[in-house]
Motif scaffolding. Structure first.
Motif, PDB file in Angstrom:
ATOM      1  N   ASP A  67       0.739  -1.218   0.100  1.00  0.00           N
ATOM      2  CA  ASP A  67       0.180  -0.017   0.217  1.00  0.00           C
ATOM      3  C   ASP A  67       0.899   1.228   0.037  1.00  0.00           C
ATOM      4  N   MET A 119       0.929  -0.023 -22.683  1.00  0.00           N
ATOM      5  CA  MET A 119      -0.183   0.568 -23.191  1.00  0.00           C
ATOM      6  C   MET A 119      -1.125   1.538 -22.532  1.00  0.00           C
ATOM      7  N   CYS A 171      -4.890  -0.889  -4.093  1.00  0.00           N
ATOM      8  CA  CYS A 171      -3.960  -1.777  -4.971  1.00  0.00           C
ATOM      9  C   CYS A 171      -3.914  -3.319  -4.394  1.00  0.00           C
ATOM     10  N   GLN A 172      -3.617  -4.204  -5.373  1.00  0.00           N
ATOM     11  CA  GLN A 172      -3.523  -5.696  -5.126  1.00  0.00           C
ATOM     12  C   GLN A 172      -2.281  -6.304  -6.138  1.00  0.00           C
ATOM     13  N   PRO A 173      -1.742  -7.204  -5.433  1.00  0.00           N
ATOM     14  CA  PRO A 173      -0.700  -7.750  -6.204  1.00  0.00           C
ATOM     15  C   PRO A 173      -1.196  -8.509  -7.521  1.00  0.00           C
ATOM     16  N   SER A 174      -0.693  -8.411  -8.817  1.00  0.00           N
ATOM     17  CA  SER A 174      -1.451  -8.822  -9.651  1.00  0.00           C
ATOM     18  C   SER A 174      -0.823 -10.146 -10.560  1.00  0.00           C
ATOM     19  N   GLY A 175       0.295 -10.892  -9.752  1.00  0.00           N
ATOM     20  CA  GLY A 175       0.943 -11.967 -10.478  1.00  0.00           C
ATOM     21  C   GLY A 175       1.974 -11.655 -11.057  1.00  0.00           C
ATOM     22  N   THR A 176       3.030 -12.646 -11.053  1.00  0.00           N
ATOM     23  CA  THR A 176       4.344 -12.411 -11.873  1.00  0.00           C
ATOM     24  C   THR A 176       4.946 -11.147 -11.294  1.00  0.00           C
ATOM     25  N   VAL A 181      -1.591  -3.913  -9.300  1.00  0.00           N
ATOM     26  CA  VAL A 181      -2.530  -3.277  -9.991  1.00  0.00           C
ATOM     27  C   VAL A 181      -2.811  -2.233  -8.997  1.00  0.00           C
ATOM     28  N   VAL A 205      -6.775   3.120 -13.918  1.00  0.00           N
ATOM     29  CA  VAL A 205      -6.157   1.788 -13.389  1.00  0.00           C
ATOM     30  C   VAL A 205      -4.601   1.828 -13.942  1.00  0.00           C
ATOM     31  N   ASN A 241      -1.312  -1.102 -14.006  1.00  0.00           N
ATOM     32  CA  ASN A 241      -0.792  -2.398 -13.868  1.00  0.00           C
ATOM     33  C   ASN A 241       0.684  -2.352 -13.971  1.00  0.00           C
ATOM     34  N   PHE A 256       4.775  -3.046 -13.359  1.00  0.00           N
ATOM     35  CA  PHE A 256       5.566  -4.238 -13.149  1.00  0.00           C
ATOM     36  C   PHE A 256       7.052  -3.775 -12.739  1.00  0.00           C
ATOM     37  N   HIS A 307      -8.705  -8.213 -13.173  1.00  0.00           N
ATOM     38  CA  HIS A 307      -7.649  -8.634 -13.673  1.00  0.00           C
ATOM     39  C   HIS A 307      -8.048 -10.150 -14.022  1.00  0.00           C
ATOM     40  N   ASN A 328      -7.894 -10.725  -9.688  1.00  0.00           N
ATOM     41  CA  ASN A 328      -7.875  -9.105  -8.968  1.00  0.00           C
ATOM     42  C   ASN A 328      -9.248  -8.652  -9.318  1.00  0.00           C
TER      43      ASN A 328
END
Lengths: 107, 125
Positions: free
Chosen positions: A4, A34, A69-74, A78, A99, A101, A103, B104, B117
């Motif tokens: 956070d 993008m 926010c949230q962890p979005s994998g790999t 987000v 929004v 995303n 990395f 997501h 998500n």
């Protein structure tokens, strides 16, 4: 690091850069990035910065109301923001949601 | 991907909100144990907890009206980000609420998608 806190720091950096030094946003995007801006799709840091620096106002001020926010994998995250956008000379602020995303930067 | 991502996103959004509006407990099929929902700032994890939250919201009926759907591929994992804005009409309320929601979606081995998500916010005037 607390996710956070990372999200909040990113959001503060993003909008203060937007409001004071819009070309500086280029550092936050890469070739694979993008942007969909009010339905218009743009790809790549150069094209994204070109779009953001040619919006029809000279000055603006973002104020953020909510950040989620949230962890979005790999390893990504987000970040979901809502707030107000005050454009100089306009009587009322616009409301927006955004929004991202994000990395980790690959060195 | 041979499927048009925009068509996929629109189909998902229509399925999600019609399920929400007519059979809320069935939303559980769209989430897994690692799914996360942040609902008006409250954080939940796992299909069970998420459906628990959504089926205990303080209204029996509702109707979502979708205004915009945007989507983008979300990286090397084959996922997709979907960003929705629209209206939420509750029975008995004179004015609809405005909301924004982000999903997501991640591919499943069976060839469909689940929600990894989910972030929901009402947009206050």
């Amino acid at each position: 690091m607390d996710p956070d806190a990372v999200a909040k720091a990113f959001v503060e950096h993003y909008y203060s850069t937007f409001d004071t030094n819009r070309p500086g946003l280029g550092n936050l995007y890469q070739d694979s990035s993008m942007l969909t801006f009010e339905g218009l799709k743009v790809q790549g840091a150069q094209n994204i910065v070109a779009k953001l620096t040619t919006l029809p106002f000279q000055q603006c001020k973002h104020s953020v109301t909510t950040v989620d926010c949230q962890p979005s994998g790999t390893g990504g995250m987000v970040v979901f923001v809502s707030g107000n956008l005050q454009i100089s000379g306009e009587q009322h602020a616009l409301k927006f949601s955004q929004v991202a995303n994000n990395f980790p930067y690959q060195l | 991907m041979s499927i048009d991502p925009d068509a996929l996103a629109t189909a998902f959004v229509q399925h999600y909100y019609s399920t929400f509006d007519t059979n809320r407990s069935a939303l559980g099929n769209l989430y897994k144990d690692n799914s996360m929902l942040t609902f008006e700032g409250q954080k939940l994890q796992g299909a069970q907890n998420i459906v628990g939250k959504l089926t205990s919201l303080p209204f029996q009926q509702c109707q979502h009206g979708i205004t915009t759907v945007d989507c983008q591929p979300s990286g090397p994992s084959g996922g997709m980000l979907v960003f929705v804005s629209g209206n939420l009409q509750l029975p008995g309320e004179q004015h609809a609420l405005k909301f924004s929601q982000m999903f997501h979606l991640m591919p499943t081995p069976e060839g469909s998608f689940y929600v990894l998500n989910d972030i929901f916010r009402l947009n206050y005037a």
